[in-house]
Design a protein around this motif. Structure first.
Motif, PDB file in Angstrom:
ATOM      1  N   VAL A  36     -95.838  12.298 -74.479  1.00 60.21           N
ATOM      2  CA  VAL A  36     -96.733  13.456 -74.472  1.00 60.21           C
ATOM      3  C   VAL A  36     -95.985  14.694 -74.969  1.00 60.21           C
ATOM      4  CG1 VAL A  36     -98.242  14.890 -73.047  1.00 60.21           C
ATOM      5  CG2 VAL A  36     -97.982  12.496 -72.500  1.00 60.21           C
ATOM      6  N   LEU A  37     -96.705  15.572 -75.645  1.00 58.17           N
ATOM      7  CA  LEU A  37     -96.142  16.820 -76.157  1.00 58.17           C
ATOM      8  C   LEU A  37     -95.777  17.777 -75.019  1.00 58.17           C
ATOM      9  CD1 LEU A  37     -95.600  18.883 -78.490  1.00 58.17           C
ATOM     10  CD2 LEU A  37     -98.039  19.448 -78.377  1.00 58.17           C
ATOM     11  N   LEU A  38     -94.582  18.372 -75.141  1.00 56.26           N
ATOM     12  CA  LEU A  38     -94.101  19.377 -74.184  1.00 56.26           C
ATOM     13  C   LEU A  38     -93.410  20.469 -74.976  1.00 56.26           C
ATOM     14  CD1 LEU A  38     -93.211  20.395 -71.286  1.00 56.26           C
ATOM     15  CD2 LEU A  38     -91.194  18.918 -71.562  1.00 56.26           C
ATOM     16  N   MET A  39     -93.695  21.726 -74.639  1.00 58.57           N
ATOM     17  CA  MET A  39     -93.050  22.846 -75.330  1.00 58.57           C
ATOM     18  C   MET A  39     -92.913  24.038 -74.399  1.00 58.57           C
ATOM     19  SD  MET A  39     -94.197  24.703 -78.900  1.00 58.57           S
ATOM     20  CE  MET A  39     -95.015  26.185 -78.276  1.00 58.57           C
ATOM     21  N   GLU A  40     -91.779  24.722 -74.503  1.00 55.54           N
ATOM     22  CA  GLU A  40     -91.578  25.974 -73.775  1.00 55.54           C
ATOM     23  C   GLU A  40     -92.342  27.088 -74.482  1.00 55.54           C
ATOM     24  OE1 GLU A  40     -87.906  28.749 -72.038  1.00 55.54           O
ATOM     25  OE2 GLU A  40     -87.464  27.097 -73.414  1.00 55.54           O
ATOM     26  N   ALA A  41     -93.069  27.874 -73.712  1.00 58.42           N
ATOM     27  CA  ALA A  41     -93.888  28.948 -74.279  1.00 58.42           C
ATOM     28  C   ALA A  41     -93.076  30.235 -74.377  1.00 58.42           C
ATOM     29  CB  ALA A  41     -95.146  29.157 -73.433  1.00 58.42           C
ATOM     30  N   LEU A  42     -92.192  30.271 -75.364  1.00 55.80           N
ATOM     31  CA  LEU A  42     -91.475  31.512 -75.618  1.00 55.80           C
ATOM     32  C   LEU A  42     -92.128  32.145 -76.843  1.00 55.80           C
ATOM     33  CD1 LEU A  42     -87.675  31.932 -75.052  1.00 55.80           C
ATOM     34  CD2 LEU A  42     -89.127  33.598 -76.202  1.00 55.80           C
ATOM     35  N   TRP A  43     -93.178  32.881 -76.585  1.00 59.20           N
ATOM     36  CA  TRP A  43     -94.102  33.362 -77.603  1.00 59.20           C
ATOM     37  C   TRP A  43     -93.478  34.191 -78.715  1.00 59.20           C
ATOM     38  CZ3 TRP A  43     -96.920  38.507 -76.801  1.00 59.20           C
ATOM     39  CH2 TRP A  43     -96.181  39.362 -75.970  1.00 59.20           C
ATOM     40  N   THR A  44     -92.361  34.876 -78.409  1.00 59.51           N
ATOM     41  CA  THR A  44     -91.708  35.753 -79.387  1.00 59.51           C
ATOM     42  C   THR A  44     -91.360  35.016 -80.669  1.00 59.51           C
ATOM     43  OG1 THR A  44     -90.761  36.947 -77.516  1.00 59.51           O
ATOM     44  CG2 THR A  44     -89.827  37.415 -79.674  1.00 59.51           C
ATOM     45  N   TYR A  45     -90.970  33.750 -80.541  1.00 58.09           N
ATOM     46  CA  TYR A  45     -90.534  32.953 -81.693  1.00 58.09           C
ATOM     47  C   TYR A  45     -91.603  32.892 -82.787  1.00 58.09           C
ATOM     48  CZ  TYR A  45     -86.535  29.850 -82.705  1.00 58.09           C
ATOM     49  OH  TYR A  45     -85.369  29.318 -83.175  1.00 58.09           O
ATOM     50  N   TYR A  46     -92.857  32.964 -82.397  1.00 57.06           N
ATOM     51  CA  TYR A  46     -93.968  32.754 -83.335  1.00 57.06           C
ATOM     52  C   TYR A  46     -94.568  34.054 -83.854  1.00 57.06           C
ATOM     53  CZ  TYR A  46     -93.336  28.370 -80.986  1.00 57.06           C
ATOM     54  OH  TYR A  46     -92.756  27.245 -80.469  1.00 57.06           O
ATOM     55  N   LEU A  47     -94.152  35.175 -83.318  1.00 55.12           N
ATOM     56  CA  LEU A  47     -94.728  36.458 -83.717  1.00 55.12           C
ATOM     57  C   LEU A  47     -94.282  36.814 -85.138  1.00 55.12           C
ATOM     58  CD1 LEU A  47     -94.277  38.434 -80.381  1.00 55.12           C
ATOM     59  CD2 LEU A  47     -96.400  37.514 -81.321  1.00 55.12           C
ATOM     60  N   PRO A  48     -95.201  37.233 -86.000  1.00 52.15           N
ATOM     61  CA  PRO A  48     -94.867  37.506 -87.395  1.00 52.15           C
ATOM     62  C   PRO A  48     -93.711  38.480 -87.596  1.00 52.15           C
ATOM     63  CG  PRO A  48     -97.233  37.396 -87.159  1.00 52.15           C
ATOM     64  CD  PRO A  48     -96.662  37.298 -85.766  1.00 52.15           C
ATOM     65  N   HIS A  49     -93.623  39.522 -86.772  1.00 54.25           N
ATOM     66  CA  HIS A  49     -92.522  40.467 -86.958  1.00 54.25           C
ATOM     67  C   HIS A  49     -91.179  39.817 -86.652  1.00 54.25           C
ATOM     68  CE1 HIS A  49     -92.657  40.978 -82.559  1.00 54.25           C
ATOM     69  NE2 HIS A  49     -91.446  41.460 -82.655  1.00 54.25           N
ATOM     70  N   ASN A  71    -102.868  40.265 -78.212  1.00 53.38           N
ATOM     71  CA  ASN A  71    -101.657  40.388 -77.388  1.00 53.38           C
ATOM     72  C   ASN A  71    -100.472  39.677 -78.034  1.00 53.38           C
ATOM     73  OD1 ASN A  71    -102.924  41.707 -75.054  1.00 53.38           O
ATOM     74  ND2 ASN A  71    -103.969  39.752 -74.752  1.00 53.38           N
ATOM     75  N   GLY A  72    -100.763  38.679 -78.880  1.00 55.80           N
ATOM     76  CA  GLY A  72     -99.703  37.943 -79.578  1.00 55.80           C
ATOM     77  C   GLY A  72     -99.532  36.500 -79.139  1.00 55.80           C
ATOM     78  N   TYR A  73    -100.269  36.078 -78.118  1.00 54.41           N
ATOM     79  CA  TYR A  73    -100.123  34.704 -77.621  1.00 54.41           C
ATOM     80  C   TYR A  73    -100.863  33.684 -78.487  1.00 54.41           C
ATOM     81  CZ  TYR A  73     -98.085  36.845 -73.509  1.00 54.41           C
ATOM     82  OH  TYR A  73     -97.262  37.561 -72.679  1.00 54.41           O
ATOM     83  N   ASN A  74    -101.725  34.165 -79.359  1.00 52.23           N
ATOM     84  CA  ASN A  74    -102.482  33.261 -80.227  1.00 52.23           C
ATOM     85  C   ASN A  74    -101.592  32.518 -81.205  1.00 52.23           C
ATOM     86  OD1 ASN A  74    -102.501  36.161 -81.008  1.00 52.23           O
ATOM     87  ND2 ASN A  74    -103.243  35.376 -82.970  1.00 52.23           N
ATOM     88  N   TYR A  75    -100.459  33.102 -81.586  1.00 53.02           N
ATOM     89  CA  TYR A  75     -99.589  32.461 -82.577  1.00 53.02           C
ATOM     90  C   TYR A  75     -98.956  31.188 -82.024  1.00 53.02           C
ATOM     91  CZ  TYR A  75    -100.261  36.879 -84.987  1.00 53.02           C
ATOM     92  OH  TYR A  75    -100.830  37.971 -85.594  1.00 53.02           O
ATOM     93  N   GLU A  76     -98.453  31.237 -80.798  1.00 49.30           N
ATOM     94  CA  GLU A  76     -97.868  30.025 -80.211  1.00 49.30           C
ATOM     95  C   GLU A  76     -98.953  29.006 -79.884  1.00 49.30           C
ATOM     96  OE1 GLU A  76     -95.716  30.728 -76.562  1.00 49.30           O
ATOM     97  OE2 GLU A  76     -97.510  31.313 -75.448  1.00 49.30           O
ATOM     98  N   ALA A  77    -100.139  29.465 -79.473  1.00 52.63           N
ATOM     99  CA  ALA A  77    -101.245  28.548 -79.171  1.00 52.63           C
ATOM    100  C   ALA A  77    -101.689  27.812 -80.426  1.00 52.63           C
ATOM    101  CB  ALA A  77    -102.408  29.309 -78.555  1.00 52.63           C
ATOM    102  N   ASP A  78    -101.765  28.529 -81.534  1.00 47.81           N
ATOM    103  CA  ASP A  78    -102.156  27.924 -82.813  1.00 47.81           C
ATOM    104  C   ASP A  78    -101.138  26.861 -83.237  1.00 47.81           C
ATOM    105  OD1 ASP A  78    -103.988  27.791 -84.966  1.00 47.81           O
ATOM    106  OD2 ASP A  78    -102.661  28.978 -86.222  1.00 47.81           O
TER     107      ASP A  78
END
Length: 325
Positions: A120-133, A279-286
């Protein structure tokens, strides 16, 4: 053309960050918030109504037993990340678990092993990694656009109301500055310079034994240093500054969330904006949704190896400052 699979999300733990994630999930195509769970049924009902979830559960077990749930976002306090991730993984649910991944490397190892055992897929939600800036800055640093990194300075500090019963301060929940916000400066260093050869740390503490401020000096084999700080007793710039051979890349305040990047080179100073509307959480969710659709079991960005290195650095700092949970 085949329509992308709609991912049905569940959320476990309905605190402040879960609200932000739920808001942003509505901006992600081909997915929906399907179920939410809290130990408090009224809280679950209110949350469900606010964000249009179909079902509100009064316990986590009921959510993970729901066959319609594809992915679970775990937003419970740090101390429960291991337990709740394993609960979901054993029910074959893809898990996006808030940072810090868990309380120690041994807990993270157990989570990864459980994910692999259940395929099963598992990932740490460190959202900063995916933010465009952040990706913009990272790309320039990796390409050495302005030469090699010579030094990093990164901090994260704010001054919340002191309430020892709140999650941020409570020792039994993994409170203190290091795990809550110190992880971000450490992430900035790890994602750009890799693992250091040495870490030196010192801290101040609240009366209950959690750290109020932590200073970290990371040293690398090539002589580069990263000067990092986290604090819950003062407002700091909360910037990440990368000093390079031929310029400076500065991720402006607050660097871990949607922000701008200023580049200073050859006497010029240019600031790049990224037109954030969420808020920026959409990038990691996508990103996570795409991993599910591609039947991936691990992110190619937030890899297991990266998460293990990050928690190892946190463990090292905790040991040096004498912070035990």
């Amino acid at each position: 053309m085949q329509h992308p699979k709609t991912i049905h999300w569940g959320i476990i733990g309905l605190g402040k960050i879960a609200h932000k994630f739920a808001q942003d999930l509505s901006h992600v195509p081909n997915c929906k918030l399907y179920a939410v769970a809290s130990r408090d049924q009224l809280k679950a009902n209110r949350f469900s109504k606010s964000y249009g979830a179909q079902i509100a559960y009064s316990n986590y077990e009921a959510l993970v037993e729901d066959q319609n749930v594809d992915a679970v976002y775990i937003a419970t306090p740090h101390a429960f990340h291991n337990e709740h991730s394993i609960l979901c993984l054993n029910h074959k649910k893809a898990v996006l678990c808030e940072k810090p991944f868990a309380m120690s490397l041994s807990e993270v190892d157990e989570m990864i092993a459980t994910a692999k055992a259940n395929n099963v897929l598992l990932m740490e939600a460190l959202w900063t990694y995916y933010l465009p800036h952040y990706q913009f800055a990272l790309n320039h640093l990796q390409q050495a656009t302005y030469g090699q990194i010579k030094k990093i300075e990164a901090d994260f500090g704010f001054q919340p109301e002191i309430d020892m019963t709140s999650r941020v301060f409570k020792k039994s929940l993994g409170g203190g500055s290091l795990l809550d916000i110190g992880i971000y400066p450490l992430f900035a260093a790890l994602s750009t310079l890799g693992e250091p050869v040495q870490i030196e740390s010192k801290a101040t503490f609240f009366e209950n034994g959690v750290d109020s401020s932590t200073l970290m000096l990371l040293s690398y084999a090539n002589g580069v240093e990263a000067h990092l700080k986290s604090t819950l007793v003062e407002q700091t710039p909360s910037e990440a500054i990368f000093y390079c051979d031929n310029g400076i890349i500065k991720i402006n305040s607050r660097f871990h969330e949607p922000s701008s990047v200023t580049v200073i080179s050859e006497g010029n100073e240019d600031t790049y904006e990224f037109d954030y509307t969420t808020n920026g959480y959409n990038y990691e969710a996508d990103h996570f949704n795409e991993l599910i659709r591609q039947n991936k079991k691990e992110s190619d960005i937030m890899t297991f190896d990266f998460s293990k290195k990050l928690i190892t650095m946190l463990d090292t700092v905790r040991q040096q400052i004498g912070l035990t949970y």
